[in-house]
Design a protein around this motif. Structure first.
Motif, PDB file in Angstrom:
ATOM      1  N   MET A   1       0.837  -1.193   0.000  1.00 63.46           N
ATOM      2  CA  MET A   1       0.000   0.000   0.000  1.00 63.46           C
ATOM      3  C   MET A   1       0.876   1.248   0.000  1.00 63.46           C
ATOM      4  SD  MET A   1      -2.960   1.201   2.726  1.00 63.46           S
ATOM      5  CE  MET A   1      -3.980  -0.231   2.416  1.00 63.46           C
ATOM      6  N   ARG A   2       0.523   2.229  -0.824  1.00 62.22           N
ATOM      7  CA  ARG A   2       1.287   3.457  -0.877  1.00 62.22           C
ATOM      8  C   ARG A   2       1.178   4.227   0.436  1.00 62.22           C
ATOM      9  NH1 ARG A   2      -0.528   6.973  -5.782  1.00 62.22           N
ATOM     10  NH2 ARG A   2      -2.514   6.699  -4.670  1.00 62.22           N
ATOM     11  N   THR A   3       2.216   5.009   0.723  1.00 59.84           N
ATOM     12  CA  THR A   3       2.256   5.768   1.978  1.00 59.84           C
ATOM     13  C   THR A   3       1.034   6.665   2.132  1.00 59.84           C
ATOM     14  OG1 THR A   3       4.666   5.744   2.084  1.00 59.84           O
ATOM     15  CG2 THR A   3       3.544   7.495   3.279  1.00 59.84           C
ATOM     16  N   ALA A   4       0.683   7.398   1.090  1.00 60.04           N
ATOM     17  CA  ALA A   4      -0.456   8.325   1.165  1.00 60.04           C
ATOM     18  C   ALA A   4      -1.750   7.581   1.450  1.00 60.04           C
ATOM     19  CB  ALA A   4      -0.570   9.117  -0.131  1.00 60.04           C
ATOM     20  N   ILE A  31      -3.852  -2.434   7.745  1.00 55.76           N
ATOM     21  CA  ILE A  31      -2.473  -1.950   7.750  1.00 55.76           C
ATOM     22  C   ILE A  31      -1.655  -2.863   8.646  1.00 55.76           C
ATOM     23  CG2 ILE A  31      -0.947   0.013   8.143  1.00 55.76           C
ATOM     24  CD1 ILE A  31      -3.087   0.531   6.038  1.00 55.76           C
ATOM     25  N   ASP A  32      -0.723  -3.605   8.067  1.00 54.77           N
ATOM     26  CA  ASP A  32       0.022  -4.579   8.854  1.00 54.77           C
ATOM     27  C   ASP A  32       1.198  -3.941   9.586  1.00 54.77           C
ATOM     28  OD1 ASP A  32       2.067  -4.261   6.951  1.00 54.77           O
ATOM     29  OD2 ASP A  32       1.443  -6.033   5.824  1.00 54.77           O
ATOM     30  N   ARG A  33       1.821  -4.723  10.440  1.00 52.77           N
ATOM     31  CA  ARG A  33       2.922  -4.239  11.279  1.00 52.77           C
ATOM     32  C   ARG A  33       4.111  -3.756  10.431  1.00 52.77           C
ATOM     33  NH1 ARG A  33       3.823  -5.420  16.737  1.00 52.77           N
ATOM     34  NH2 ARG A  33       2.130  -6.960  16.586  1.00 52.77           N
ATOM     35  N   THR A  34       4.371  -4.454   9.333  1.00 54.99           N
ATOM     36  CA  THR A  34       5.492  -4.074   8.467  1.00 54.99           C
ATOM     37  C   THR A  34       5.286  -2.683   7.878  1.00 54.99           C
ATOM     38  OG1 THR A  34       5.904  -6.385   7.887  1.00 54.99           O
ATOM     39  CG2 THR A  34       6.808  -4.707   6.412  1.00 54.99           C
ATOM     40  N   THR A  35       4.047  -2.407   7.473  1.00 62.87           N
ATOM     41  CA  THR A  35       3.739  -1.081   6.921  1.00 62.87           C
ATOM     42  C   THR A  35       3.877  -0.006   7.984  1.00 62.87           C
ATOM     43  OG1 THR A  35       2.201  -2.064   5.323  1.00 62.87           O
ATOM     44  CG2 THR A  35       1.988   0.295   5.742  1.00 62.87           C
ATOM     45  N   LEU A  36       3.432  -0.291   9.204  1.00 62.03           N
ATOM     46  CA  LEU A  36       3.584   0.670  10.293  1.00 62.03           C
ATOM     47  C   LEU A  36       5.061   0.969  10.558  1.00 62.03           C
ATOM     48  CD1 LEU A  36       0.946  -0.477  12.945  1.00 62.03           C
ATOM     49  CD2 LEU A  36       0.847   1.559  11.506  1.00 62.03           C
ATOM     50  N   THR A  37       5.866  -0.072  10.570  1.00 60.49           N
ATOM     51  CA  THR A  37       7.297   0.117  10.804  1.00 60.49           C
ATOM     52  C   THR A  37       7.915   0.966   9.687  1.00 60.49           C
ATOM     53  OG1 THR A  37       7.445  -2.008  11.944  1.00 60.49           O
ATOM     54  CG2 THR A  37       9.503  -1.067  11.125  1.00 60.49           C
ATOM     55  N   ARG A  38       7.514   0.710   8.453  1.00 58.42           N
ATOM     56  CA  ARG A  38       8.032   1.499   7.328  1.00 58.42           C
ATOM     57  C   ARG A  38       7.622   2.959   7.446  1.00 58.42           C
ATOM     58  NH1 ARG A  38       5.449   2.772   2.741  1.00 58.42           N
ATOM     59  NH2 ARG A  38       3.888   1.124   2.977  1.00 58.42           N
ATOM     60  N   LEU A  39       6.376   3.205   7.842  1.00 58.72           N
ATOM     61  CA  LEU A  39       5.906   4.580   7.995  1.00 58.72           C
ATOM     62  C   LEU A  39       6.626   5.293   9.133  1.00 58.72           C
ATOM     63  CD1 LEU A  39       2.066   3.997   7.518  1.00 58.72           C
ATOM     64  CD2 LEU A  39       3.613   5.115   5.908  1.00 58.72           C
ATOM     65  N   GLU A  43       9.378   8.469   9.139  1.00 60.21           N
ATOM     66  CA  GLU A  43       8.875   9.585   9.948  1.00 60.21           C
ATOM     67  C   GLU A  43       7.506  10.088   9.493  1.00 60.21           C
ATOM     68  OE1 GLU A  43      11.869  12.604  10.261  1.00 60.21           O
ATOM     69  OE2 GLU A  43      13.222  11.310  11.399  1.00 60.21           O
ATOM     70  N   ALA A  44       6.785   9.253   8.740  1.00 55.23           N
ATOM     71  CA  ALA A  44       5.402   9.588   8.415  1.00 55.23           C
ATOM     72  C   ALA A  44       4.511   9.351   9.630  1.00 55.23           C
ATOM     73  CB  ALA A  44       4.918   8.740   7.243  1.00 55.23           C
ATOM     74  N   LEU A  45       4.928   8.442  10.515  1.00 55.42           N
ATOM     75  CA  LEU A  45       4.284   8.196  11.798  1.00 55.42           C
ATOM     76  C   LEU A  45       5.325   8.367  12.892  1.00 55.42           C
ATOM     77  CD1 LEU A  45       2.184   4.914  11.283  1.00 55.42           C
ATOM     78  CD2 LEU A  45       1.326   7.263  11.312  1.00 55.42           C
TER      79      LEU A  45
END
Length: 236
Positions: A1-4, A31-39, A43-45
């Motif tokens: 999934m794209r960041t936006a 939104i899985d854990r891997t995506t959260l870590t990437r965000l 510094e998007a999150l």
């Protein structure tokens, strides 16, 4: 999934939580854990605490740290799903007093009351085990919290220093959510531990220590019998 796209999904899900989202909640909206870590890495999150992230703009929340800790106590459910549920942990004791804006002590740890035993490895969180009925819970800024009378009773049950308890009661008399009679009723079981017979006697003693607001003085001066009658049952 794209960041936006991921951020839009998370922002929509966190609408009732001042921009905070837990890992478990994110999973519920895809939104899985891997995506959260990437965000978070990009510094998007911002990682607020273990398992809780903040979206951009959430730093304006004055209760962010407490809210994040509270969300983490029941991480799968969203705030609006659990706010009035007595089976879910509620902010209590000194933490509740601080959130209500009563008293003068800044709590060193976040305290929550839950009906079942809960443990945590997080050093800034502690749990108390007790059942809370609907009348003992209210909601402030989307956070489930014990009512002012219940908060004061909980502090008294833990033998809180009388001067600190006095400041809590003094400030509570000016709060729209509190009633002096309800506070006296809540304190009735704990009055003997402080050397008083009834909750009404204890309230009066506490207000004498702290210096009560004018409204409280009038209640005690002109309606003491009405207050006592709510605390002491009639003899049969």
């Amino acid at each position: 999934m794209r960041t936006a796209d991921a951020l839009r999904t998370l922002s929509s899900a966190a609408g009732s939580q001042r921009g905070l989202i837990t890992t478990a909640q994110a999973a519920r909206v895809g939104i899985d854990r891997t995506t959260l870590t990437r965000l978070a890495t990009s510094e998007a999150l911002t990682r607020v605490r273990h398992g809780v992230y903040a979206l951009p703009g959430s730093d304006h929340d004055p209760h962010q740290d407490l809210r994040a800790a509270w969300l983490g106590t029941d991480p799968k459910r969203f705030a609006d799903e659990r706010a009035h549920d007595p089976s879910s942990p509620a902010v209590s004791h000194a933490s509740a007093a601080a959130l209500h804006g009563i008293g003068e002590v800044i709590p060193a740890r976040h305290t929550f009351t839950a009906p079942t035993r809960k443990q945590t490895r997080q050093s800034d969180i502690c749990y108390r085990r007790a059942r809370l009925d609907d009348s003992a819970i209210t909601v402030i800024d989307g956070i489930s919290i014990t009512t002012i009378p219940r908060t004061i009773a909980d502090l008294a049950a833990e033998h809180t220093d009388m001067e600190y308890l006095a400041a809590v009661v003094r400030d509570a008399t000016g709060a729209p959510q509190a009633d002096l009679g309800d506070i006296a009723v809540a304190l009735n079981p704990h009055a003997p531990a402080y050397g008083h017979t009834t909750g009404a006697d204890l309230v009066q003693a506490l207000l004498e220590i702290a210096g009560p607001p004018a409204a409280a003085l009038q209640i005690l001066q002109y309606a003491p019998s009405a207050l006592v009658s709510r605390v002491v049952p009639e003899r049969t």
